[in-house]
Motif scaffolding. Structure first.
Motif, mmCIF file in Angstrom:
data_model
loop_
_atom_site.group_PDB
_atom_site.id
_atom_site.type_symbol
_atom_site.label_atom_id
_atom_site.label_comp_id
_atom_site.label_asym_id
_atom_site.label_seq_id
_atom_site.Cartn_x
_atom_site.Cartn_y
_atom_site.Cartn_z
ATOM 1 N N ASP A 25 -6.865 -7.649 13.097
ATOM 2 C CA ASP A 25 -5.431 -8.524 13.087
ATOM 3 C C ASP A 25 -4.680 -7.713 11.664
ATOM 4 O O ASP A 25 -3.582 -7.728 11.726
ATOM 5 N N GLY A 26 -5.462 -7.591 10.505
ATOM 6 C CA GLY A 26 -4.812 -7.138 9.572
ATOM 7 C C GLY A 26 -3.966 -7.960 8.459
ATOM 8 O O GLY A 26 -3.756 -7.435 7.345
ATOM 9 N N LYS A 27 -3.806 -9.009 8.975
ATOM 10 C CA LYS A 27 -2.837 -9.487 7.894
ATOM 11 C C LYS A 27 -3.498 -10.234 6.737
ATOM 12 O O LYS A 27 -3.201 -10.121 5.623
ATOM 13 N N ILE A 28 -4.927 -10.324 7.072
ATOM 14 C CA ILE A 28 -5.850 -10.831 5.893
ATOM 15 C C ILE A 28 -6.832 -9.658 5.893
ATOM 16 O O ILE A 28 -7.291 -9.359 6.966
ATOM 17 N N PHE A 29 -7.375 -9.184 4.649
ATOM 18 C CA PHE A 29 -8.501 -8.591 4.658
ATOM 19 C C PHE A 29 -9.671 -9.229 4.040
ATOM 20 O O PHE A 29 -9.708 -9.563 2.891
ATOM 21 N N LEU A 30 -10.835 -9.237 4.734
ATOM 22 C CA LEU A 30 -12.110 -9.909 4.166
ATOM 23 C C LEU A 30 -13.067 -8.672 4.430
ATOM 24 O O LEU A 30 -13.165 -7.881 5.404
ATOM 25 N N SER A 31 -14.102 -8.681 3.398
ATOM 26 C CA SER A 31 -15.203 -7.820 3.725
ATOM 27 C C SER A 31 -16.318 -8.667 3.922
ATOM 28 O O SER A 31 -16.477 -9.914 3.709
ATOM 29 N N LEU A 79 0.307 7.441 2.653
ATOM 30 C CA LEU A 79 -0.244 6.943 1.646
ATOM 31 C C LEU A 79 -0.451 5.292 1.741
ATOM 32 O O LEU A 79 -1.461 4.902 1.771
ATOM 33 N N ILE A 80 0.768 4.923 1.780
ATOM 34 C CA ILE A 80 0.877 3.227 1.593
ATOM 35 C C ILE A 80 0.125 2.758 2.958
ATOM 36 O O ILE A 80 -0.363 1.679 2.782
ATOM 37 N N LYS A 81 0.492 3.389 4.113
ATOM 38 C CA LYS A 81 -0.077 2.578 5.174
ATOM 39 C C LYS A 81 -1.666 2.464 5.640
ATOM 40 O O LYS A 81 -2.067 1.304 5.736
ATOM 41 N N PRO A 82 -2.172 3.537 5.861
ATOM 42 C CA PRO A 82 -3.371 3.443 6.186
ATOM 43 C C PRO A 82 -4.377 2.955 5.091
ATOM 44 O O PRO A 82 -4.302 3.325 3.911
ATOM 45 N N GLY A 83 -5.532 2.040 5.643
ATOM 46 C CA GLY A 83 -6.407 1.668 4.611
ATOM 47 C C GLY A 83 -6.249 0.219 4.411
ATOM 48 O O GLY A 83 -5.473 -0.710 4.685
ATOM 49 N N LEU A 84 -6.819 -0.020 2.977
ATOM 50 C CA LEU A 84 -6.592 -1.403 2.440
ATOM 51 C C LEU A 84 -5.425 -1.479 1.637
ATOM 52 O O LEU A 84 -4.913 -0.435 0.862
ATOM 53 N N ASN A 85 -4.487 -2.574 1.702
ATOM 54 C CA ASN A 85 -3.359 -2.756 0.986
ATOM 55 C C ASN A 85 -3.686 -3.577 -0.359
ATOM 56 O O ASN A 85 -3.801 -4.725 -0.297
ATOM 57 N N THR A 86 -4.205 -3.157 -1.402
ATOM 58 C CA THR A 86 -5.118 -3.828 -2.465
ATOM 59 C C THR A 86 -4.074 -4.457 -3.244
ATOM 60 O O THR A 86 -4.255 -5.201 -4.057
ATOM 61 N N ALA A 119 -2.675 -6.543 5.310
ATOM 62 C CA ALA A 119 -3.451 -6.272 4.062
ATOM 63 C C ALA A 119 -4.372 -5.304 4.402
ATOM 64 O O ALA A 119 -5.330 -4.451 3.721
ATOM 65 N N TYR A 120 -4.596 -4.912 5.677
ATOM 66 C CA TYR A 120 -5.238 -3.638 6.456
ATOM 67 C C TYR A 120 -4.733 -3.073 7.448
ATOM 68 O O TYR A 120 -4.685 -3.558 8.291
ATOM 69 N N ASN A 121 -4.760 -1.881 7.371
ATOM 70 C CA ASN A 121 -4.598 -0.974 8.604
ATOM 71 C C ASN A 121 -5.669 0.203 8.788
ATOM 72 O O ASN A 121 -5.928 0.698 7.922
ATOM 73 N N SER A 122 -6.462 -0.249 10.071
ATOM 74 C CA SER A 122 -7.542 0.770 9.943
ATOM 75 C C SER A 122 -7.136 2.165 10.147
ATOM 76 O O SER A 122 -6.057 2.457 10.557
ATOM 77 N N TYR A 123 -8.435 2.930 9.981
ATOM 78 C CA TYR A 123 -7.947 4.587 10.024
ATOM 79 C C TYR A 123 -7.543 4.888 11.452
ATOM 80 O O TYR A 123 -6.573 5.594 11.707
ATOM 81 N N GLY A 130 -10.910 -8.902 0.291
ATOM 82 C CA GLY A 130 -12.150 -8.125 0.406
ATOM 83 C C GLY A 130 -12.827 -7.676 -0.969
ATOM 84 O O GLY A 130 -12.075 -7.577 -2.093
ATOM 85 N N TYR A 131 -13.938 -7.342 -0.963
ATOM 86 C CA TYR A 131 -14.440 -6.549 -2.153
ATOM 87 C C TYR A 131 -14.252 -7.340 -3.266
ATOM 88 O O TYR A 131 -14.333 -8.547 -3.182
ATOM 89 N N ILE A 132 -13.754 -6.852 -4.336
ATOM 90 C CA ILE A 132 -13.217 -7.848 -5.462
ATOM 91 C C ILE A 132 -11.901 -7.119 -5.782
ATOM 92 O O ILE A 132 -11.625 -6.044 -6.217
ATOM 93 N N PRO A 133 -10.689 -7.905 -5.211
ATOM 94 C CA PRO A 133 -9.271 -7.526 -5.646
ATOM 95 C C PRO A 133 -8.945 -7.643 -7.097
ATOM 96 O O PRO A 133 -9.798 -8.080 -7.900
ATOM 97 N N GLY A 134 -7.723 -7.110 -7.334
ATOM 98 C CA GLY A 134 -7.236 -7.320 -8.717
ATOM 99 C C GLY A 134 -5.809 -7.430 -8.668
ATOM 100 O O GLY A 134 -5.061 -8.288 -8.918
ATOM 101 N N GLY A 135 -5.201 -6.374 -8.162
ATOM 102 C CA GLY A 135 -3.660 -6.580 -7.772
ATOM 103 C C GLY A 135 -2.853 -5.248 -8.039
ATOM 104 O O GLY A 135 -2.220 -4.566 -7.477
ATOM 105 N N GLY A 136 -2.873 -5.222 -9.352
ATOM 106 C CA GLY A 136 -2.185 -4.132 -10.077
ATOM 107 C C GLY A 136 -0.902 -4.730 -10.653
ATOM 108 O O GLY A 136 0.201 -4.311 -9.899
#
Ligand SMILES: *Cc1c(COP(=O)(O)O)cnc(C)c1O
Length: 466
Positions: free
Chosen positions: A424-430, A72-79, A38-42, A86-92
């Motif tokens: 850990d990255g499996k889950i993203f929380l803010s 594009l896909i990998k770094p950062g949040l996987n929304t 869900a998250y890969n840090s920069y 984290g924040y307010i997800p939506g999904g797409g």
């Protein structure tokens, strides 16, 4: 003239090859979501310098997709994953993306009715569906925006015009909100030139909801001292913890005091599709203006907000313009989006919302939103069982919580928890800070979040405890 222009108009075969590769890319992305973080840090996946550079050399689609996959896909949040909380997800929603495809391929002009009566009518249908959900009667006006911030901006500008706020009075004009108000509200106040207004943060109760009596007393005392009460802003689902203000009481006060009543339902609005949500949000139809974010609780891809104004006259007034070259555009008696917003040419946003609603019906959305409410309560209960302090029973589907350490700094401890979870990255929380307490947030909004995802989070939390 010799024709040099070919490259931008693919042949049928070229289109078919491109489309297949791109649709396969999408398939692979969705198909592998369960394995993705869900998250890969920069820091963990930095971007190579110039990886996206547009240079003279042409690229093959395979190489381009390879670059997108890595950088594009990998770094950062996987929304797009259900484990993004984290924040307010939506999904797409995928069907919404396909709606966008049609909107872009046909390039229908959704700014003006005569240019595309179909596109504008689809947008109007989506707006009408939302207005009905909110409980507005005929006579409302609405616009599809790029998101909640712009929707808030349009609503507040409309309020300013409707209440005829004059420059000479700005320093004694008063705006009422709570500390739970989203920062886009303050941003909008600045953009529309009202930063010199007086802003009153009305006291909230233990559940972070505005106390109506405090609001009423403040408005009355302001009026007595010669100030001009102008606007009250309530939350229907605050970003921090999903708090829903007492809308009926605030609405009655606003109406009796002749103050514009704006409701920010960017996150909470579509919970109106559920019975529990309707109960919580009773009174939302009293608002003079209200905003909702389909890219949050209606799961659309980013780029979708809605502003509704109870009386279309005010929305028209706030956006009126004339231009000689537009003389053909407004002749057939139908309002156009360009008359109801600052935009002229715009993305045909209606289709991405209309298509999923046509395909699956509003009941499907209600079922998903009910699941989110259940999951939030499930998380709340189990998180407390683990020994976490939870601020309040969730009004909707956001839970703010923290671990209180007996000796030591609880804020530092919870900062460590969030770091560990993000690493850990499996889950993203803010996180957020409420009353000087560093709080973790679980925002359960994505359509892809199900019980197994919440269980992964609970296990993670269990393992970070002393
Ligand atoms: C997200 C949010 C906004 C801002 O909306 P964007 O779509 O991010 O611009 C405004 N208010 C609330 C309550 C929100 O949750």
């Amino acid at each position: 003239m010799d024709r040099l222009t070919r490259a931008l108009e693919e042949s049928e075969e070229e289109r078919s090859v491109l489309a297949k590769k791109i649709f396969d890319f999408g398939e692979h992305f969705i198909g592998s979501l369960q394995q993705q973080n869900a998250y890969n840090s920069y820091e963990a996946s930095p971007l190579k310098k110039n990886i996206f550079a547009i240079d003279r050399e042409l690229s093959k689609i395979d190489d381009i997709l390879e670059i997108l996959n890595e950088s594009l896909i990998k770094p950062g949040l996987n929304t797009a994953t259900g484990r993004n909380m984290g924040y307010i997800p939506g999904g797409g929603l995928y069907s919404a993306a396909l709606g966008d495809y049609i909107a872009a391929v046909t390039n229908k002009y959704a700014g003006v009715h005569y240019a595309s009566p179909g596109a504008v009518s689809i947008e109007n249908e989506v707006i009408a569906w939302t207005a009905k959900l909110v409980g507005y009667a005929e006579g409302y006006g609405g616009n599809l925006t790029s998101g909640g911030s712009i929707a808030n901006l349009i609503a507040l500008l409309t309020a300013k015009k409707a209440k005829k706020v004059k420059a000479k009075d700005i320093h004694r004009t008063v705006i009422y909100c709570s500390t739970q108000s989203h920062h886009s509200i303050l941003k909008a106040i600045h953009i529309i030139g009202l930063e010199e207004c007086i802003i009153r943060y009305i006291k909230t109760d233990n559940n972070y909801r505005i106390i109506p009596l405090e609001l009423k007393t403040q408005i009355q005392s302001d009026r007595k001292s010669g100030l001009i009460p102008f606007l009250v802003i309530a939350n229907a689902g605050s970003t921090d913890i999903g708090a829903v203000d007492p809308l009926i009481s605030i609405g009655s006060i606003a109406s009796r005091q002749s103050v514009w009543f704006h409701i920010d339902a960017a996150y909470g609005g579509f919970f109106l599709l559920t019975e529990r949500g309707r109960k919580k949000l009773t009174g939302i139809n009293m608002a003079d203006s209200v905003i909702l974010d389909p890219h949050k609780s209606l799961f659309l891809p980013y780029g979708s907000g809605i502003v509704l104004v109870k009386n279309i006259k005010h929305l028209l007034k706030a956006n009126e313009y004339t231009a000689n070259y537009m003389q053909d555009a407004f002749s057939n008696g139908n309002y156009s989006p360009s008359e109801l917003s600052p935009e002229l040419s715009k993305h045909f946003r209606g289709l991405r919302m209309w298509l999923p609603l046509k395909l699956y019906g509003h009941k499907a959305f209600a079922d998903y939103l009910n699941e989110k409410l259940d999951l939030a309560f499930y998380f709340y209960t189990n998180c407390k069982k683990l020994g976490f302090e939870v601020l309040s029973i969730p009004d909707l589907s956001i839970v703010a919580f923290r671990y209180v350490v007996n000796n030591g700094d609880s804020n530092e401890f919870n900062k460590r928890i969030i770091k560990e979870i993000q690493n850990d990255g499996k889950i993203f929380l803010s996180s957020t800070t409420i009353d000087d307490k560093f709080m973790l947030r679980a925002a359960i909004v994505s359509f892809r979040t199900h019980k197994e995802d919440v269980d992964i989070l609970l296990t993670l939390l269990k393992n970070v405890l002393p």
